[in-house]
Design a protein around this motif. Structure first.
Motif, PDB file in Angstrom:
ATOM      1  N   GLU A  95      34.941 -13.384 -10.899  1.00 58.03           N
ATOM      2  CA  GLU A  95      34.063 -14.559 -10.877  1.00 58.03           C
ATOM      3  C   GLU A  95      34.695 -15.711 -10.096  1.00 58.03           C
ATOM      4  O   GLU A  95      33.993 -16.492  -9.439  1.00 58.03           O
ATOM      5  CB  GLU A  95      33.762 -15.026 -12.306  1.00 58.03           C
ATOM      6  CG  GLU A  95      32.835 -14.111 -13.083  1.00 58.03           C
ATOM      7  CD  GLU A  95      32.652 -14.575 -14.516  1.00 58.03           C
ATOM      8  OE1 GLU A  95      33.082 -15.716 -14.838  1.00 58.03           O
ATOM      9  OE2 GLU A  95      32.096 -13.803 -15.319  1.00 58.03           O
ATOM     10  N   ARG A  96      36.015 -15.813 -10.140  1.00 57.43           N
ATOM     11  CA  ARG A  96      36.706 -16.891  -9.439  1.00 57.43           C
ATOM     12  C   ARG A  96      36.839 -16.598  -7.943  1.00 57.43           C
ATOM     13  O   ARG A  96      37.332 -17.424  -7.167  1.00 57.43           O
ATOM     14  CB  ARG A  96      38.099 -17.103 -10.057  1.00 57.43           C
ATOM     15  CG  ARG A  96      38.047 -17.517 -11.515  1.00 57.43           C
ATOM     16  CD  ARG A  96      39.423 -17.458 -12.170  1.00 57.43           C
ATOM     17  NE  ARG A  96      40.188 -18.671 -11.916  1.00 57.43           N
ATOM     18  CZ  ARG A  96      40.219 -19.717 -12.744  1.00 57.43           C
ATOM     19  NH1 ARG A  96      39.518 -19.681 -13.871  1.00 57.43           N
ATOM     20  NH2 ARG A  96      40.943 -20.775 -12.460  1.00 57.43           N
ATOM     21  N   GLY A  97      36.426 -15.404  -7.532  1.00 62.02           N
ATOM     22  CA  GLY A  97      36.447 -15.040  -6.121  1.00 62.02           C
ATOM     23  C   GLY A  97      37.793 -14.652  -5.581  1.00 62.02           C
ATOM     24  O   GLY A  97      38.001 -14.608  -4.358  1.00 62.02           O
ATOM     25  N   VAL A  98      38.757 -14.334  -6.480  1.00 63.59           N
ATOM     26  CA  VAL A  98      40.113 -14.013  -6.024  1.00 63.59           C
ATOM     27  C   VAL A  98      40.464 -12.537  -6.234  1.00 63.59           C
ATOM     28  O   VAL A  98      41.608 -12.140  -6.002  1.00 63.59           O
ATOM     29  CB  VAL A  98      41.157 -14.899  -6.743  1.00 63.59           C
ATOM     30  CG1 VAL A  98      40.942 -16.357  -6.398  1.00 63.59           C
ATOM     31  CG2 VAL A  98      41.119 -14.683  -8.259  1.00 63.59           C
ATOM     32  N   TYR A  99      39.476 -11.753  -6.633  1.00 57.39           N
ATOM     33  CA  TYR A  99      39.742 -10.335  -6.897  1.00 57.39           C
ATOM     34  C   TYR A  99      38.517  -9.519  -6.519  1.00 57.39           C
ATOM     35  O   TYR A  99      37.381  -9.939  -6.749  1.00 57.39           O
ATOM     36  CB  TYR A  99      40.099 -10.126  -8.365  1.00 57.39           C
ATOM     37  CG  TYR A  99      40.620  -8.736  -8.679  1.00 57.39           C
ATOM     38  CD1 TYR A  99      41.886  -8.338  -8.251  1.00 57.39           C
ATOM     39  CD2 TYR A  99      39.841  -7.828  -9.374  1.00 57.39           C
ATOM     40  CE1 TYR A  99      42.363  -7.065  -8.517  1.00 57.39           C
ATOM     41  CE2 TYR A  99      40.319  -6.553  -9.657  1.00 57.39           C
ATOM     42  CZ  TYR A  99      41.582  -6.173  -9.216  1.00 57.39           C
ATOM     43  OH  TYR A  99      42.050  -4.909  -9.480  1.00 57.39           O
ATOM     44  N   ARG A 100      38.761  -8.361  -5.943  1.00 57.79           N
ATOM     45  CA  ARG A 100      37.683  -7.530  -5.416  1.00 57.79           C
ATOM     46  C   ARG A 100      36.687  -7.088  -6.480  1.00 57.79           C
ATOM     47  O   ARG A 100      37.077  -6.821  -7.632  1.00 57.79           O
ATOM     48  CB  ARG A 100      38.266  -6.291  -4.733  1.00 57.79           C
ATOM     49  CG  ARG A 100      38.978  -5.346  -5.684  1.00 57.79           C
ATOM     50  CD  ARG A 100      39.319  -4.007  -5.016  1.00 57.79           C
ATOM     51  NE  ARG A 100      40.340  -4.117  -4.002  1.00 57.79           N
ATOM     52  CZ  ARG A 100      41.635  -3.942  -4.214  1.00 57.79           C
ATOM     53  NH1 ARG A 100      42.069  -3.673  -5.445  1.00 57.79           N
ATOM     54  NH2 ARG A 100      42.504  -4.052  -3.255  1.00 57.79           N
ATOM     55  N   ALA A 101      35.440  -6.965  -6.092  1.00 55.86           N
ATOM     56  CA  ALA A 101      34.414  -6.384  -6.956  1.00 55.86           C
ATOM     57  C   ALA A 101      34.375  -4.876  -6.798  1.00 55.86           C
ATOM     58  O   ALA A 101      33.935  -4.161  -7.704  1.00 55.86           O
ATOM     59  CB  ALA A 101      33.048  -6.978  -6.638  1.00 55.86           C
ATOM     60  N   ASP A 102      34.844  -4.392  -5.641  1.00 54.32           N
ATOM     61  CA  ASP A 102      34.907  -2.951  -5.405  1.00 54.32           C
ATOM     62  C   ASP A 102      35.947  -2.696  -4.325  1.00 54.32           C
ATOM     63  O   ASP A 102      36.359  -3.611  -3.596  1.00 54.32           O
ATOM     64  CB  ASP A 102      33.543  -2.409  -4.953  1.00 54.32           C
ATOM     65  CG  ASP A 102      33.394  -0.914  -5.211  1.00 54.32           C
ATOM     66  OD1 ASP A 102      34.406  -0.279  -5.631  1.00 54.32           O
ATOM     67  OD2 ASP A 102      32.305  -0.380  -4.992  1.00 54.32           O
ATOM     68  N   TYR A 103      36.372  -1.446  -4.228  1.00 55.54           N
ATOM     69  CA  TYR A 103      37.340  -1.080  -3.206  1.00 55.54           C
ATOM     70  C   TYR A 103      36.702  -1.213  -1.826  1.00 55.54           C
ATOM     71  O   TYR A 103      35.533  -0.876  -1.629  1.00 55.54           O
ATOM     72  CB  TYR A 103      37.831   0.349  -3.416  1.00 55.54           C
ATOM     73  CG  TYR A 103      38.704   0.525  -4.636  1.00 55.54           C
ATOM     74  CD1 TYR A 103      39.991  -0.008  -4.669  1.00 55.54           C
ATOM     75  CD2 TYR A 103      38.255   1.233  -5.752  1.00 55.54           C
ATOM     76  CE1 TYR A 103      40.804   0.158  -5.785  1.00 55.54           C
ATOM     77  CE2 TYR A 103      39.061   1.406  -6.868  1.00 55.54           C
ATOM     78  CZ  TYR A 103      40.341   0.866  -6.880  1.00 55.54           C
ATOM     79  OH  TYR A 103      41.138   1.025  -7.984  1.00 55.54           O
ATOM     80  N   GLY A 104      37.495  -1.684  -0.855  1.00 56.46           N
ATOM     81  CA  GLY A 104      36.980  -1.879   0.491  1.00 56.46           C
ATOM     82  C   GLY A 104      37.192  -0.696   1.406  1.00 56.46           C
ATOM     83  O   GLY A 104      36.707  -0.682   2.536  1.00 56.46           O
ATOM     84  N   GLY A 105      37.932   0.297   0.955  1.00 60.72           N
ATOM     85  CA  GLY A 105      38.207   1.465   1.775  1.00 60.72           C
ATOM     86  C   GLY A 105      38.795   2.570   0.919  1.00 60.72           C
ATOM     87  O   GLY A 105      39.081   2.372  -0.263  1.00 60.72           O
ATOM     88  N   PRO A 106      39.009   3.736   1.505  1.00 61.83           N
ATOM     89  CA  PRO A 106      39.450   4.885   0.709  1.00 61.83           C
ATOM     90  C   PRO A 106      40.944   4.975   0.449  1.00 61.83           C
ATOM     91  O   PRO A 106      41.370   5.662  -0.481  1.00 61.83           O
ATOM     92  CB  PRO A 106      38.990   6.081   1.549  1.00 61.83           C
ATOM     93  CG  PRO A 106      39.033   5.570   2.960  1.00 61.83           C
ATOM     94  CD  PRO A 106      38.633   4.117   2.879  1.00 61.83           C
ATOM     95  N   THR A 107      41.774   4.291   1.266  1.00 62.33           N
ATOM     96  CA  THR A 107      43.212   4.502   1.159  1.00 62.33           C
ATOM     97  C   THR A 107      43.915   3.349   0.463  1.00 62.33           C
ATOM     98  O   THR A 107      43.383   2.240   0.368  1.00 62.33           O
ATOM     99  CB  THR A 107      43.854   4.696   2.549  1.00 62.33           C
ATOM    100  OG1 THR A 107      43.886   3.430   3.227  1.00 62.33           O
ATOM    101  CG2 THR A 107      43.085   5.712   3.383  1.00 62.33           C
TER     102      THR A 107
END
Length: 449
Positions: free
Chosen positions: A417-429
């Motif tokens: 919520e604070r925008g400092v941590y991913r909501a989902d993985y951005g890639g496979p590795t």
């Protein structure tokens, strides 16, 4: 906005695990590893981290109580976890003093293939002769020499991984095509510790090279990390100490042709949550009392004083005896380099705060923890990362395997919520998760022998 990186440390065999809690489960059963790994992946953690123990520790000639369950071999466990996770990085601690580059490079490259690019290697060393008795060479390396061996070990491993062309074509059963003879180059290396000549027999893996993690706060360790590592695992837990370490290590990167983003600094951290900060503080105090029972308190004292202290009451005052030079009271643990200096600091704190032996052990051996309500802990973590005291944290829960559950359910959503941590993985590795260069050869990280 600077993003927080998080990883999960499987508690393993040590005094941070609260064995007396009825929720504590097996350290061997695969279900324990599976539970913690799946929790970490659900919370979008970068990686799952396993430590290593090459010999059961001893206390006064007997196996230490905290080591009786042993410790499984990390790469085998992680290979199994690769089948039941999809994105979570898989980090194994493997010793450079008691392994060989060609063999270990094969195992790590294999894990990177099996996991489709999620392997990591935590590079550690040891000059401990007690551990070395399980190996042909024994513990013959002093501190400077063991880092020289480690540097050569990593450099040679990278040469082996990079000996396959990135565009090499694997055998195709339908077309009958096989690798061309120029797809893999011969590696010829003759150094102080290793001589290798031949061709590496594992094709280039999805990451090109597994992520390299290094743990070490000494001068040699910092320099080794700046030259070699993608992640450094530290124990600097306060804001002030964290910022000083962060600045020191990051400034060393330039002389190796590296940029600040190419090395992530991730201290170990514990946490204690409660509905309120006061409740969390009570919970943290109770955890520490359970982690440092009477026997453990005396064991800590004996490690520092270098002598048998079992005659003293752990609930009584610190005795007026001087440390000795003996090294055989506790074996298999990191030895205390400056016994007199450390003992003097313990005496000073005990006198200032009027602490018993057990209270003193609790005070002096506890790692920095994030303690508070989920909102407080999320704010603390964001502050560390935003002010360059860390790039993230490797969390060490006090329970196996459910110790991460509350953090994942209550703190992670707040960081998102604070925008400092991913909501989902951005890639496979794993390199994608950490924001590292896709191919280390392009980042001048040293791929050739």
């Amino acid at each position: 906005m600077k993003q927080v990186h998080l990883a999960a440390h499987f508690p393993g065999v040590n005094n941070t695990t609260v064995w007396a809690d009825p929720r504590s489960r097996s350290q061997i059963d695969f279900a324990s590893f599976q539970h913690l790994a799946r929790t970490a992946e659900r919370a979008k953690f970068d990686f799952f981290f396993l430590a290593e123990g090459l010999r059961l520790r001893e206390l006064k000639g007997r196996v230490h109580d905290l080591d009786v369950v042993g410790r499984p071999e990390a790469l085998t466990v992680l290979a199994a976890l690769s089948a039941i996770t999809d994105r979570l990085g898989l980090a194994a601690t493997v010793n450079t003093t008691f392994n060989e580059p060609y063999e270990l490079a094969r195992r790590l490259a294999t894990l990177d293939h099996l996991s489709q690019g999620r392997a990591a290697w935590n590079v550690v060393t040891t000059s401990d002769a007690f551990t070395g008795e399980n190996f042909r060479r024994g513990g013959f390396l002093d501190r400077s020499e063991r880092y020289m061996r480690a540097e050569e070990f990593v450099r040679l491993s990278r040469a082996l991984w990079d000996s396959w062309r990135a565009d090499a074509v694997l055998a195709d059963q339908e077309s009958g095509r096989f690798l061309r003879s120029d797809a893999v180059s011969a590696v010829r290396h003759q150094g102080r510790h290793f001589t290798v000549e031949g061709r590496f027999n594992v094709p280039r893996s999805p990451q090109g090279q597994p992520v390299i993690i290094q743990a070490g706060d000494s001068e040699e360790g910092r320099e080794f990390a700046a030259a070699t590592a993608d992640v450094i695992f530290t124990r600097h837990g306060t804001l002030e100490a964290g910022r000083a370490f962060y600045t020191d290590v990051k400034r060393r990167l330039a002389k190796y042709g590296r940029q600040p983003h190419q090395l992530k600094i991730m201290p170990a951290a514990t946490f204690a949550l409660g509905d309120t900060d006061a409740e969390a503080a009570e919970h943290a105090a109770e955890i520490r009392r359970l982690q440092v029972g009477p026997q453990t308190a005396i064991a800590f004292l004996e490690q520092i004083w270098g002598r048998d202290m079992s005659a003293y009451d752990p609930e009584g005052p610190l005795p007026d005896v001087e440390p000795e030079g003996a090294q055989d009271v506790s074996q298999g643990r990191v030895q205390v380099a400056d016994r007199l200096g450390v003992a003097a600091r313990w005496r000073e704190v005990a006198k200032e705060k009027d602490l018993t032996i057990r209270e003193l052990a609790i005070e002096m051996t506890g790692r920095q923890s994030f303690v508070g309500s989920p909102e407080t802990v999320a704010r603390q973590i964001e502050e560390f990362v935003a002010t360059d005291a860390a790039d993230g944290f490797i969390l060490v829960p006090h329970l196996t395997p459910g110790g991460l559950d509350d953090f994942a359910a209550k703190v992670v959503p707040l960081l998102q919520e604070r925008g400092v941590y991913r909501a989902d993985y951005g890639g496979p590795t794993l390199r994608d998760h950490l924001g590292l260069d896709a191919d280390p050869r392009d980042a001048r990280l040293g791929g050739a022998a």
